[in-house]
Motif scaffolding. Structure first.
Motif, PDB file in Angstrom:
ATOM      1  N   GLN A   1      -5.048   1.350  -3.180  1.00  0.00           N
ATOM      2  CA  GLN A   1      -5.582   1.660  -1.853  1.00  0.00           C
ATOM      3  C   GLN A   1      -5.180   3.054  -1.379  1.00  0.00           C
ATOM      4  OE1 GLN A   1      -7.942   0.172  -0.058  1.00  0.00           O
ATOM      5  NE2 GLN A   1      -8.085  -1.114  -1.880  1.00  0.00           N
TER       6      GLN A   1
ATOM      7  N   ARG B   1      -7.940   5.792  -0.177  1.00  0.00           N
ATOM      8  CA  ARG B   1      -7.897   6.511   1.104  1.00  0.00           C
ATOM      9  C   ARG B   1      -8.111   8.008   0.911  1.00  0.00           C
ATOM     10  NH1 ARG B   1      -3.860   2.858   2.181  1.00  0.00           N
ATOM     11  NH2 ARG B   1      -2.199   4.271   1.595  1.00  0.00           N
TER      12      ARG B   1
ATOM     13  N   ASP C   1      -1.593  -1.834  -3.113  1.00  0.00           N
ATOM     14  CA  ASP C   1      -1.263  -0.711  -2.220  1.00  0.00           C
ATOM     15  C   ASP C   1      -1.366   0.631  -2.937  1.00  0.00           C
ATOM     16  OD1 ASP C   1      -0.792  -2.474  -0.152  1.00  0.00           O
ATOM     17  OD2 ASP C   1       1.394  -2.442  -0.391  1.00  0.00           O
TER      18      ASP C   1
END
Length: 111
Positions: free
Chosen positions: A55, A59, A52
């Motif tokens: 990620q 993004r 996470d």
């Protein structure tokens, strides 16, 4: 050091450093906030980095720039730990600054 290289004067470096150290990054862009949070987590608990976290960077920055961020953060953390471990001083001057011109010698005088 990098803030000085980025063109900030001493006052600007002090202001940015104070904002970063305070932990209130709300005045920074969301991507910068994600990068700061990643770097802090990596410094304090590298084993806690999860997919996470990566990620979140992807993004904001895309895959290639995320790789750059992770590589640079790893390098900086490593160099800091090596310097601390061996008690090596870090640069005190901006090594990228234009050097001062040499002093002019007076003609006919010996040093």
């Amino acid at each position: 050091m990098l803030l000085a290289v980025a063109g900030l004067d001493a006052k600007g470096v002090a202001q940015q450093t104070q904002k970063l150290a305070a932990g209130d990054w709300s005045s920074f862009a969301p991507g910068d906030q994600a990068a700061f949070a990643f770097a802090r987590k990596q410094a304090k608990a590298p084993d806690a980095i999860a997919a996470d976290d990566v990620q979140s960077l992807v993004r904001h920055f895309g895959v290639a720039r995320t790789l750059d961020i992770i590589w640079w953060a790893c390098r900086c953390h490593y160099m800091t730990r090596v310097a601390d471990g061996f008690q090596l001083p870090l640069e005190r001057d901006n090594v990228f600054a234009k050097p001062e011109p040499p002093a002019k010698k007076e003609v006919g005088k010996r040093p």
